[in-house]
Write a protein that holds these residues in place. Structure first.
Motif, PDB file in Angstrom:
ATOM      1  N   LEU A  63      -0.887   2.843   4.893  1.00 56.27           N
ATOM      2  CA  LEU A  63       0.422   2.825   5.546  1.00 56.27           C
ATOM      3  C   LEU A  63       1.177   1.535   5.203  1.00 56.27           C
ATOM      4  N   ILE A  64       0.490   0.397   5.284  1.00 50.52           N
ATOM      5  CA  ILE A  64       1.125  -0.882   4.931  1.00 50.52           C
ATOM      6  C   ILE A  64       1.527  -0.897   3.464  1.00 50.52           C
ATOM      7  N   LEU A  65       0.656  -0.383   2.601  1.00 54.09           N
ATOM      8  CA  LEU A  65       0.963  -0.348   1.173  1.00 54.09           C
ATOM      9  C   LEU A  65       2.171   0.521   0.892  1.00 54.09           C
ATOM     10  N   TYR A  66       2.279   1.650   1.582  1.00 59.57           N
ATOM     11  CA  TYR A  66       3.419   2.540   1.375  1.00 59.57           C
ATOM     12  C   TYR A  66       4.730   1.885   1.821  1.00 59.57           C
ATOM     13  N   VAL A  67       4.710   1.269   2.983  1.00 59.29           N
ATOM     14  CA  VAL A  67       5.941   0.628   3.492  1.00 59.29           C
ATOM     15  C   VAL A  67       6.390  -0.485   2.557  1.00 59.29           C
ATOM     16  N   TYR A  68       5.472  -1.345   2.132  1.00 54.57           N
ATOM     17  CA  TYR A  68       5.848  -2.453   1.252  1.00 54.57           C
ATOM     18  C   TYR A  68       6.239  -1.956  -0.134  1.00 54.57           C
ATOM     19  N   ALA A  69       5.623  -0.850  -0.598  1.00 52.32           N
ATOM     20  CA  ALA A  69       6.020  -0.293  -1.884  1.00 52.32           C
ATOM     21  C   ALA A  69       7.451   0.230  -1.837  1.00 52.32           C
ATOM     22  N   MET A  70       7.820   0.855  -0.739  1.00 48.77           N
ATOM     23  CA  MET A  70       9.193   1.321  -0.589  1.00 48.77           C
ATOM     24  C   MET A  70      10.170   0.156  -0.525  1.00 48.77           C
ATOM     25  N   VAL A  71       9.815  -0.902   0.227  1.00 44.90           N
ATOM     26  CA  VAL A  71      10.677  -2.089   0.298  1.00 44.90           C
ATOM     27  C   VAL A  71      10.797  -2.739  -1.076  1.00 44.90           C
ATOM     28  N   GLY A  72       9.680  -2.826  -1.813  1.00 42.60           N
ATOM     29  CA  GLY A  72       9.727  -3.404  -3.152  1.00 42.60           C
ATOM     30  C   GLY A  72      10.569  -2.585  -4.097  1.00 42.60           C
TER      31      GLY A  72
END
Length: 299
Positions: free
Chosen positions: A156-165
């Motif tokens: 979940l954290i990886l997905y959120v930060y990937a979207m922000v990136g």
């Protein structure tokens, strides 16, 4: 047609003798040597030249290992002849039984790949004779529920930060953040601290605020989550050690003494007779106290 059954006394004698053999240090050491020899044979088979030249010797050695494992399993089953359910309550016994008996299944013997995998599984049986390795494997199994939760939170954290990136850096750095997959792969590598310095320098060239993005991600993904995973594993390891100590205490205590049904019935009959005698004596005493006293002759 009568059904042949083994008397309880015979099962106890068989279990006692087989248990004495299985609990002997020499027996465990011999089985461990056979397991290691099986591992060596499995490694030799990977060399095609040696396997072709010594095919007959390797085949006979493999048959000897299977025979030794079969005898070992028969002795372990015999050690539980007086309490067969206890054998299947131990996961290691079930694992050993499946691995050893698979060598006699026709379909598995004809499938070379499955047969090699099952032969490889025999190497894992060394955990039975290495308490620390057994505790570690049990701890890994008990930590799986917590690990699944950890993976879900990490994804979940990886997905959120990937979207922000992707939103912030896709236009200036399409090689690393051009899509959700590229951004996720980049952040996954950063989670392992791989190329963090280069990523930070590239982010600073785009915007000074990128340091907040990388710092927060590293703090959450590489420190908080990893420490949570370590805590889950350590807790499972402590539970596995406590379980091992409990099983060791139960093994030292030994099986409960057998109960003789006839002797127990006789004890209950004696107890009932004593209770009836006591009740009869009490009734006689109360009846004697209730009678009127005898008077003298009438004048």
């Amino acid at each position: 047609m009568t059904q042949l059954t083994v008397p309880a006394s015979g099962r106890r004698i068989l279990a006692t003798r087989c248990r004495a053999v299985c609990e002997a240090p020499v027996f465990g050491f011999a089985v461990l040597l056979v397991i290691l020899a099986n591992a060596v044979l499995l490694g030799v088979d990977t060399y095609s030249g040696v396997a072709a030249e010594y095919h007959e010797v390797l085949k006979r050695s493999e048959d000897l290992c299977v025979t030794a494992f079969t005898v070992e399993m028969a002795l372990r089953l015999g050690a539980h002849a007086d309490r067969p359910k206890a054998f299947f309550r131990d996961p290691w016994n079930v694992f050993d039984l499946v691995v050893v008996s698979s060598a006699f299944v026709p379909f598995l013997r004809e499938n070379t790949t499955l047969l090699r995998l099952l032969r490889l599984a025999r190497v894992l049986r060394t955990a039975r004779f290495m308490p620390q390795l057994r505790i570690l494997l049990v701890a890994v199994g008990r930590s799986l529920p917590g690990t699944v939760s950890f993976l879900f939170v990490g994804a979940l954290i990886l997905y959120v930060y990937a979207m922000v990136g992707w939103i912030c850096f896709a236009a200036r750095d399409p090689e690393h953040y051009g899509s959700l997959g590229r951004a996720g792969l980049t952040l996954f590598l950063l989670m392992m601290m791989d190329g963090l310095g280069d990523a930070v320098h590239a982010g600073l060239a785009i915007s000074p605020l990128s340091i907040l993005f990388y710092a927060s991600f590293v703090l959450l993904a590489s420190f908080v989550l990893v420490n949570v995973l370590i805590g889950v594993v350590l807790n499972a390891l402590e539970e596995a050690r406590e379980l091992e100590r409990t099983e060791a205490r139960e093994a030292q205590a030994g099986p409960p003494p057998p109960v003789d049904a006839d002797q127990g019935l006789r004890r209950r009959i004696v107890a009932m007779r004593e209770a009836l005698d006591e009740l009869e004596a009490r009734l006689d005493h109360e009846g004697a106290g209730a009678r009127p006293p005898l008077t003298g002759a009438r004048g």
